[in-house]
Design an enzyme around this catalytic site. Structure first.
Site, PDB file in Angstrom:
ATOM      1  N   TYR A   1     -31.909  86.246 -64.392  1.00  0.00           N
ATOM      2  CA  TYR A   1     -32.630  85.085 -63.950  1.00  0.00           C
ATOM      3  C   TYR A   1     -32.217  84.518 -62.658  1.00  0.00           C
ATOM      4  O   TYR A   1     -33.125  84.425 -61.616  1.00  0.00           O
ATOM      5  CB  TYR A   1     -32.195  83.946 -64.980  1.00  0.00           C
ATOM      6  CG  TYR A   1     -33.076  82.453 -64.611  1.00  0.00           C
ATOM      7  CD1 TYR A   1     -34.157  82.293 -65.034  1.00  0.00           C
ATOM      8  CD2 TYR A   1     -32.304  81.686 -64.073  1.00  0.00           C
ATOM      9  CE1 TYR A   1     -34.956  81.087 -65.089  1.00  0.00           C
ATOM     10  CE2 TYR A   1     -32.952  80.384 -63.900  1.00  0.00           C
ATOM     11  CZ  TYR A   1     -33.997  80.180 -64.402  1.00  0.00           C
ATOM     12  OH  TYR A   1     -34.701  78.871 -64.252  1.00  0.00           O
TER      13      TYR A   1
ATOM     14  N   TYR B   1     -30.537  71.482 -62.843  1.00  0.00           N
ATOM     15  CA  TYR B   1     -30.715  71.392 -64.402  1.00  0.00           C
ATOM     16  C   TYR B   1     -31.610  70.181 -64.748  1.00  0.00           C
ATOM     17  O   TYR B   1     -31.368  69.127 -64.222  1.00  0.00           O
ATOM     18  CB  TYR B   1     -29.280  71.270 -65.012  1.00  0.00           C
ATOM     19  CG  TYR B   1     -28.737  72.780 -65.218  1.00  0.00           C
ATOM     20  CD1 TYR B   1     -28.635  73.368 -66.110  1.00  0.00           C
ATOM     21  CD2 TYR B   1     -27.808  73.154 -64.038  1.00  0.00           C
ATOM     22  CE1 TYR B   1     -28.006  74.615 -66.064  1.00  0.00           C
ATOM     23  CE2 TYR B   1     -27.267  74.197 -63.931  1.00  0.00           C
ATOM     24  CZ  TYR B   1     -27.556  75.210 -64.940  1.00  0.00           C
ATOM     25  OH  TYR B   1     -26.816  76.348 -65.248  1.00  0.00           O
TER      26      TYR B   1
END
Ligand code: CAA
Length: 248
Positions: A154, A186
């Site tokens: 990722y 996040y």
């Protein structure tokens, strides 16, 4: 002139949904891609947005597949017209330490998160050049800037996205097209819900803002970069991470 048209890949995901809403809220017509309309309950998703007064159309397309993107682009152009705003938001995680990572999980993440950006943008950037107008926003991640445990796949894909952005911005700026990256930190979505709880708590404790972002907070930045008036921002990476990772 009809309203400008936006295409959002992965527009039915956690961040993608809010991007669709924010763009529609600015008066754009919006189309999203989804891979499997049945499995993703795309009609229910569309109906839910309609109840909120937001109209978003969809096309089925696996953006990891180049030929599928060629077909999708023809379909979008015939049914909805020329794409003025492209948001590459499709992304997945397949987290594992590298010493345990299955090659399929490397390939899947690179295909969906990075190759898709080429597959889709390749279809629309030529027509944008011809028309002298375009806004392209690529969704990366703080973990593409900083690296993260379990995310060599990722982090590599998300870092690659910004290299793509910078190079394409140079090719495109003289043609009225801006190309930028937004790097969320996040965000409260099903993707971060899947992080093991102990690890998630440790991550939140490191975010100076003291919390995860809401998806709307990312979408607002994307919609700003999609405006006609913000086109001089070009080749930039805009972090939206609550000061988790600060860079010059
Ligand atoms: N920070 C600090 N320590 C971490 C860590 C982290 N982010 N991730 C894992 N570790 C530590 C664990 O706490 C554990 O330590 P102990 O042995 O002392 O208990 C050690 O590494 C091994 O971890 P696991 O037992 O979980 O090992 P595993 O092989 O089963 O799984 C893992 C490893 C895949 C990295 C798993 O821990 C995991 O999924 N971590 C979360 C990874 C992550 O942050 N993903 C982000 C997803 S959200 C996203 O990607 C969106 C975005 O753009 C921000």
């Amino acid at each position: 002139m009809s309203e400008r048209l936006a295409l959002v890949t992965g527009g039915n995901g956690g961040i993608g949904t809010e991007i669709c809403k924010a763009l529609a809220g600015k008066g754009l017509r919006v189309v999203t891609t989804c891979v499997d309309p049945e499995r993703e309950n795309i009609r229910e998703w569309q109906a839910q947005l309609r109840e909120e007064g937001i109209e978003v159309n969809w096309v089925a397309c696996n953006v990891a597949d180049y030929e599928a993107c060629v077909e999708m682009a023809n379909h979008v152009e015939q049914e909805f017209g020329a794409v003025d705003v492209l948001v590459n938001a499709a992304g997945i995680t397949r987290d594992a330490f590298l010493h345990k990572m299955d090659p399929d999980n490397w390939q899947a993440v690179l295909s969906v998160d990075l190759n898709s950006v080429f597959h889709v943008t390749r279809q629309f950037v030529g027509p944008m050049r011809d028309r002298g107008y375009g806004r392209i926003v690529n969704i990366s991640s703080v973990n593409g800037q900083s690296g993260q445990f379990g995310q060599t796949n990722y982090s590599a894909a998300k870092a690659g996205i910004h290299g793509f952005t910078m190079a394409l911005a140079k090719e495109s700026a003289g043609k009225g097209i801006s190309v930028n990256t937004v790097s969320p930190g996040y965000v409260r979505t099903s993707m971060t819900d899947a992080i093991p709880e102990k690890v998630r708590e440790a991550i939140i404790s490191q975010i100076p803002a003291g919390r995860m972002a809401e998806a709307e907070e990312i979408a607002r930045v994307v919609a700003f970069l999609a405006e006609e008036e913000t086109g001089y921002i070009n080749g930039a990476n805009i972090p939206v991470n609550g000061a988790l990772f600060c860079s010059f």
